[in-house]
Design a protein around this motif. Structure first.
Motif, PDB file in Angstrom:
ATOM      1  N   GLU A   1      49.203   7.091  36.354  1.00  0.00           N
ATOM      2  CA  GLU A   1      48.261   5.987  36.128  1.00  0.00           C
ATOM      3  C   GLU A   1      47.993   5.833  34.637  1.00  0.00           C
ATOM      4  OE1 GLU A   1      44.691   6.359  38.349  1.00  0.00           O
ATOM      5  OE2 GLU A   1      45.696   6.671  40.282  1.00  0.00           O
ATOM      6  N   VAL A   2      48.098   4.584  34.160  1.00  0.00           N
ATOM      7  CA  VAL A   2      47.778   4.265  32.763  1.00  0.00           C
ATOM      8  C   VAL A   2      46.816   3.080  32.762  1.00  0.00           C
ATOM      9  CG1 VAL A   2      49.935   5.144  31.790  1.00  0.00           C
ATOM     10  CG2 VAL A   2      49.817   2.782  32.571  1.00  0.00           C
ATOM     11  N   SER A   3      45.907   3.063  31.818  1.00  0.00           N
ATOM     12  CA  SER A   3      44.956   1.955  31.735  1.00  0.00           C
ATOM     13  C   SER A   3      45.570   0.786  30.991  1.00  0.00           C
ATOM     14  CB  SER A   3      43.676   2.403  31.018  1.00  0.00           C
ATOM     15  OG  SER A   3      43.945   2.683  29.658  1.00  0.00           O
ATOM     16  N   GLU A   4      45.024  -0.412  31.209  1.00  0.00           N
ATOM     17  CA  GLU A   4      45.518  -1.602  30.511  1.00  0.00           C
ATOM     18  C   GLU A   4      45.441  -1.424  29.000  1.00  0.00           C
ATOM     19  OE1 GLU A   4      44.746  -5.771  32.030  1.00  0.00           O
ATOM     20  OE2 GLU A   4      43.104  -4.667  32.954  1.00  0.00           O
TER      21      GLU A   4
ATOM     22  N   ILE B   1      48.809   0.627  37.149  1.00  0.00           N
ATOM     23  CA  ILE B   1      47.949   0.086  36.084  1.00  0.00           C
ATOM     24  C   ILE B   1      46.494   0.286  36.527  1.00  0.00           C
ATOM     25  CG2 ILE B   1      47.401  -1.896  34.636  1.00  0.00           C
ATOM     26  CD1 ILE B   1      50.272  -0.872  34.419  1.00  0.00           C
ATOM     27  N   ASP B   2      45.809   1.225  35.872  1.00  0.00           N
ATOM     28  CA  ASP B   2      44.451   1.598  36.263  1.00  0.00           C
ATOM     29  C   ASP B   2      43.431   0.642  35.655  1.00  0.00           C
ATOM     30  OD1 ASP B   2      42.505   3.037  37.507  1.00  0.00           O
ATOM     31  OD2 ASP B   2      42.491   4.701  36.081  1.00  0.00           O
ATOM     32  N   ASP B   3      42.264   0.529  36.323  1.00  0.00           N
ATOM     33  CA  ASP B   3      41.152  -0.317  35.850  1.00  0.00           C
ATOM     34  C   ASP B   3      41.612  -1.736  35.559  1.00  0.00           C
ATOM     35  OD1 ASP B   3      39.461   1.875  36.013  1.00  0.00           O
ATOM     36  OD2 ASP B   3      39.835   2.470  33.946  1.00  0.00           O
ATOM     37  N   PHE B   4      42.456  -2.284  36.421  1.00  0.00           N
ATOM     38  CA  PHE B   4      43.008  -3.612  36.168  1.00  0.00           C
ATOM     39  C   PHE B   4      41.892  -4.668  36.228  1.00  0.00           C
ATOM     40  CE2 PHE B   4      45.067  -7.611  37.254  1.00  0.00           C
ATOM     41  CZ  PHE B   4      46.119  -7.624  36.341  1.00  0.00           C
ATOM     42  N   GLY B   5      41.956  -5.572  35.258  1.00  0.00           N
ATOM     43  CA  GLY B   5      40.978  -6.655  35.190  1.00  0.00           C
ATOM     44  C   GLY B   5      39.953  -6.484  34.100  1.00  0.00           C
ATOM     45  N   THR B   6      39.882  -5.290  33.487  1.00  0.00           N
ATOM     46  CA  THR B   6      38.887  -5.056  32.430  1.00  0.00           C
ATOM     47  C   THR B   6      39.517  -4.994  31.055  1.00  0.00           C
ATOM     48  OG1 THR B   6      39.078  -2.649  32.660  1.00  0.00           O
ATOM     49  CG2 THR B   6      37.436  -3.776  34.019  1.00  0.00           C
ATOM     50  N   GLY B   7      40.827  -4.931  30.988  1.00  0.00           N
ATOM     51  CA  GLY B   7      41.510  -4.828  29.693  1.00  0.00           C
ATOM     52  C   GLY B   7      41.904  -6.186  29.162  1.00  0.00           C
ATOM     53  N   PHE B   8      42.893  -6.195  28.269  1.00  0.00           N
ATOM     54  CA  PHE B   8      43.244  -7.431  27.578  1.00  0.00           C
ATOM     55  C   PHE B   8      44.719  -7.797  27.769  1.00  0.00           C
ATOM     56  CE2 PHE B   8      39.845  -5.296  25.303  1.00  0.00           C
ATOM     57  CZ  PHE B   8      38.878  -6.277  25.303  1.00  0.00           C
ATOM     58  N   SER B   9      45.340  -7.276  28.802  1.00  0.00           N
ATOM     59  CA  SER B   9      46.757  -7.572  28.998  1.00  0.00           C
ATOM     60  C   SER B   9      46.923  -8.988  29.517  1.00  0.00           C
ATOM     61  CB  SER B   9      47.366  -6.581  29.997  1.00  0.00           C
ATOM     62  OG  SER B   9      46.728  -6.689  31.241  1.00  0.00           O
TER      63      SER B   9
END
Length: 690
Positions: A565-568, A594-602
């Motif tokens: 698991e990797v974060s955005e 993809i961990d914590d999807f929706g909170t990053g900037f990808s």
């Protein structure tokens, strides 16, 4: 010529009546000026004009009555009434004039001229009421002098009345002013009388042809005039007393209101306006008093700080009014839980402070547990708000001997409770401080902990949404320090990342997780997967791909059973390098999440480039599913996006059956959260789910 004489008693009486009339005029002037309503002003003006005019007229006729001639005297009724009406009219004009906001010199002079002529008219009309035959002859010089005195007396009366109308003068000052005005009026009258010359053969026609007799007129004039002025003065005095009482009552009420307002302001300055709890300043003051009492009685004291978890989601989902209602309900729950000698206050925002003495061997842990349980019972408008909190505890005297120090240490413990997963409590320990020396000691202990029983992995189950069967687990690092107890995993990761230990710690976690999943496979659970978190620093390591390959070979594990698991944000920090590294790992057959999807900037383009096999929806969206239509739309869109890219979707952070139902209906493939199972040791995991 007929020689006249004066009755001294009536002369004195005329002077007294003149002074009384002047005093009435001054009082009426102040009454008219002080009136705030037009009807009251008109009433005082009419009453004052009648009383003052009657007084001046009475003084004139008392003076006339004091005059004696060696012939019978009487007075014509019509001319007598005319002189009275002229006196009243002049008085009304005078009172109206002095009630104006300003009195310029020209207006004062013209007013004095008109009023003086009116008084002279009244005087000489009264003299004409004698109806002397032959007519009264007047000395021109004295006649003119009487007119001038009348105008001068009028000027003095108007000036004094105007100056004194708004002043709360003492009685002696007002009597002195009235005496000056009265003597001026008397002076005009007796000057006019001195100007009159009566022929030797003069006869008073009014006395011989039905006029008013002197005796009857004397009695009526004195009684009526004095009565009118007395009634007006009594009414004025009564009204003044009433105003004074009302003013006193108003001042008393105002003083009481000011005292109440002062008390309310003082209370508001030391209490929270929303919950009514003591604010930070008052809480600190009362904690100081509590510490002094504990020191005197040789008692321990617990100071706790409580932060509500994810409180912003309540405001965003239900609005600020619901958030305020939650704050008030939490305050009430804390009040009910604390003993009488305890303290609860609000430090600001969603942070509370609690303090209470501890008797004997009592600890703060039971109360901390009850507080966290009580938070779960908070309801607003019949709706269960599912409030949780993180609570930190500091003890007196073990962790400090001042309020400021204890509150700081309790807040430090609260932060670590949040790092430990929220909805829990933590007691302050020295290692929690961010001091560099303490960090260094903790880092040295972490080096020693690798490969020992202090460092372990706990596993949180993942469940398939379509069958409720456990499909695997996420491996989470745990460190139980021999002195400080459990150290939050976020603290361990931060220490490792800041001090170049991430590769060592990360490799140990990876190897231990693969060893454990191998054991579970051997126990008959070959379909289980294990997820391991990768930090951004591990993605930068050129040895990562080789380390993963060796770990898989060493544990004889099929690559598809491992998910990294990797974060955005970890991916977007150096996108090209991260994508290359993840593709190399995926080429081994390892799953990428993809961990914590929706909170990053990808971006969508970035997501399409990644060799991901699944995405994990951040818990911030999941916890609001039951209450926020917007979050339902977001989660539905993420699920549709993941399936369109041939990825499985995991909903993490599920804490209620309602959230689970929503996640299943929206099409999530896997579910993870406390409602399905908390992180536990490997042995407990097999016992629960094997």
């Amino acid at each position: 010529m007929l020689a006249g004489s004066y009755n001294p008693l009536f002369v004195v009486l005329s002077v007294l009546v003149a002074i009384l009339a002047s005093f009435t005029a001054l009082d009426m002037a102040s009454r008219v000026s002080a009136s705030r309503h037009s009807r009251a002003t008109l009433g005082w003006l009419l009453a004052g004009g009648i009383a003052m005019g009657a007084g001046i007229w009475s003084m004139h006729f008392v003076g006339m009555l004091a005059f004696r001639l060696p012939i019978p005297l009487g007075y014509d009724l019509g001319l007598t009434v005319e002189s009275l009406l002229v006196a009243i009219a002049a008085s009304l004009f005078a009172l109206w004039l002095v009630s104006r906001p300003t009195l310029p010199h020209l207006r004062l002079a013209l007013g004095a001229l008109l009023m003086g002529l009116g008084i002279a008219w009244m005087h000489y009309a009264g003299m004409a009421a004698l109806r002397m035959q032959p007519a009264i002859d007047y000395d021109p010089l004295r006649f003119a002098l009487s007119i001038l005195i009348a105008v001068g007396a009028s000027w003095s009366a108007l000036y004094i009345a105007f100056r004194m109308r708004a002043m709360e003068q003492a009685l002696p000052q007002r009597l002195a002013a009235a005496a000056v005005m009265g003597l001026a009026i008397v002076g005009m009258h007796y000057t006019g009388m001195a100007a009159a010359r009566f022929q030797a053969d003069s006869v008073c026609a009014a006395a011989t042809s039905g006029g008013i007799s002197v005796e009857w007129l004397a009695a009526c004039v004195v009684m009526l005039t004095v009565a009118v002025m007395a009634v007006v003065l009594v009414i004025s005095l009564f009204e003044q007393r009433m105003q004074a009482r009302l003013l006193h009552l108003r001042n008393s009420t105002l003083s009481a209101s000011l005292d109440d307002a002062r008390k309310e302001l003082f209370h508001a300055s030391r209490h929270d306006s929303l919950t009514g709890l003591p604010n930070r300043q008052l809480s600190h003051d009362r904690m100081e008093q509590l510490l002094q009492r504990c020191s005197r009685d040789d008692l321990a004291c617990a100071v706790m700080t409580l932060d509500l978890d994810e409180f912003r989601h309540i405001n965003s989902a239900f609005g600020p009014q619901a958030g305020d209602a939650v704050m008030v309900d939490v305050a009430e729950q804390l009040r009910r839980l604390l003993p009488d000698e305890g303290l609860v206050g609000r430090l600001g925002g969603d942070q509370y402070v609690i303090a209470l003495p501890l008797a004997g061997d009592a600890t703060a842990a039971p109360l901390a547990e009850r507080i966290l349980i009580a938070l779960n019972a908070v309801r607003v408008g019949g709706r269960d708000m599912r409030v949780t909190g993180s609570l930190g505890v500091a003890l007196y005297p073990a962790h400090g001997d001042s309020t400021a120090q204890l509150v700081v240490h309790a807040e430090t413990a609260t932060r670590h409770a949040k790092l430990a997963g929220r909805n829990t409590h933590a007691q302050f320990a020295e290692w929690m401080s961010v001091d560099a020396e303490q960090d260094q000691r903790l880092l040295e202990d972490l080096h020693k902990a690798i490969g020992t029983a202090q460092l372990t992995l706990h596993y949180q189950p993942r469940v398939r949404a379509d069958s409720d069967r456990v499909s695997g687990a996420e491996a989470l690092i745990r460190w139980r320090h021999p002195v400080h107890g459990p150290v939050p995993s976020e603290r361990v990761i931060r220490l490792a990342e800041q001090n170049g230990m991430m590769d060592v710690i990360g490799l140990w976690v990876l190897d231990e997780a693969c060893r454990q999943i191998r054991c579970w496979h051997d126990a008959g659970h070959a379909d289980w997967q294990v997820s391991v978190n990768l930090s951004g620093l591990q993605l930068d390591s050129p040895r990562l791909v080789e380390d993963v390959r060796q770990v898989l070979q060493r544990n004889e594990l099929e690559p598809s059973r491992l998910v990294l698991e990797v974060s955005e944000n970890a991916v977007t920090r150096d996108a090209d390098a991260a994508v290359g590294m993840l593709r190399a790992i995926a080429a081994l057959g390892v799953g990428i999440s993809i961990d914590d999807f929706g909170t990053g900037f990808s971006s969508l383009l970035q997501l399409r480039r990644l060799p991901a096999t699944e995405i994990k929806i951040d818990r911030a969206f999941v916890v609001a599913l039951e209450d926020s239509d917007e979050d339902v739309v977001v989660v539905s869109a993420i699920v549709a996006l993941g399936h369109a890219l041939n990825m499985e979707v995991v909903a993490k952070g599920i804490e209620t059956s309602g959230q689970r139902t929503y996640a299943e209906r929206l099409g999530c493939d896997h579910l993870q959260g406390h409602q399905l199972g908390r992180p536990v040791s490997a042995e407990s995991f097999m016992r629960l789910y094997g």
